[in-house]
Design an enzyme around this catalytic site. Sequence first.
Site, PDB file in Angstrom:
ATOM      1  N   HIS A   1      13.769 -16.057  11.371  1.00  0.00           N
ATOM      2  CA  HIS A   1      13.287 -16.136  12.752  1.00  0.00           C
ATOM      3  C   HIS A   1      11.766 -16.170  12.870  1.00  0.00           C
ATOM      4  CE1 HIS A   1      17.142 -14.699  15.044  1.00  0.00           C
ATOM      5  NE2 HIS A   1      17.363 -15.719  14.233  1.00  0.00           N
TER       6      HIS A   1
ATOM      7  N   CYS B   1       0.877  -1.174   0.000  1.00  0.00           N
ATOM      8  CA  CYS B   1       0.000   0.000   0.000  1.00  0.00           C
ATOM      9  C   CYS B   1       0.910   1.218   0.000  1.00  0.00           C
ATOM     10  CB  CYS B   1      -0.961  -0.024   1.197  1.00  0.00           C
ATOM     11  SG  CYS B   1      -0.174   0.085   2.816  1.00  0.00           S
TER      12      CYS B   1
END
Length: 144
Positions: A98, A65
Amino acid sequence: MRIVIANDHGAVALKNEIVAGLKARGHEVVNLGVDDETSVDYPDQAAAAAAEYRKGGYDFGIVCCGSGVGISIAANKQKGIRCAQVFDLYTAEMCKRHNNANFISFGGRIAYSVPVLDMIDAYMRAEFEGGRHARRVQKLDDMC
Ligand code: RB5
């Protein structure tokens, strides 16, 4: 890889750049975003991308966006989606290693210091480390 992408009116040019770059690298891209700058509501594009991703067969999703913020928030409210707003090569790599992010977000109105396609490449090259991170990601998934 097979990638779903969606965007609002604030990121049409960026979406086009990403789609062209990924296709040039041999990836399949399904574009659910808007292709002109008529104003739309980014939660709708995030929901569409998440629903498409959940059908299966996708490696990851990209949502864009104006700032990358709103559509990232919206994506993270969709079941099964872990969306990371990526800013640089470090966040691009670590959100996979992670957090096992399955969506990444970018802003069409941001002047990044690194090309967005380089960040996407870094994300795609990275691998989830598992171990203690798997426990944490499971806790994330249990939240919604
Ligand atoms: C649309 O003007 C803009 O608010 C949207 O693209 C995004 O930046 C929201 O976070």
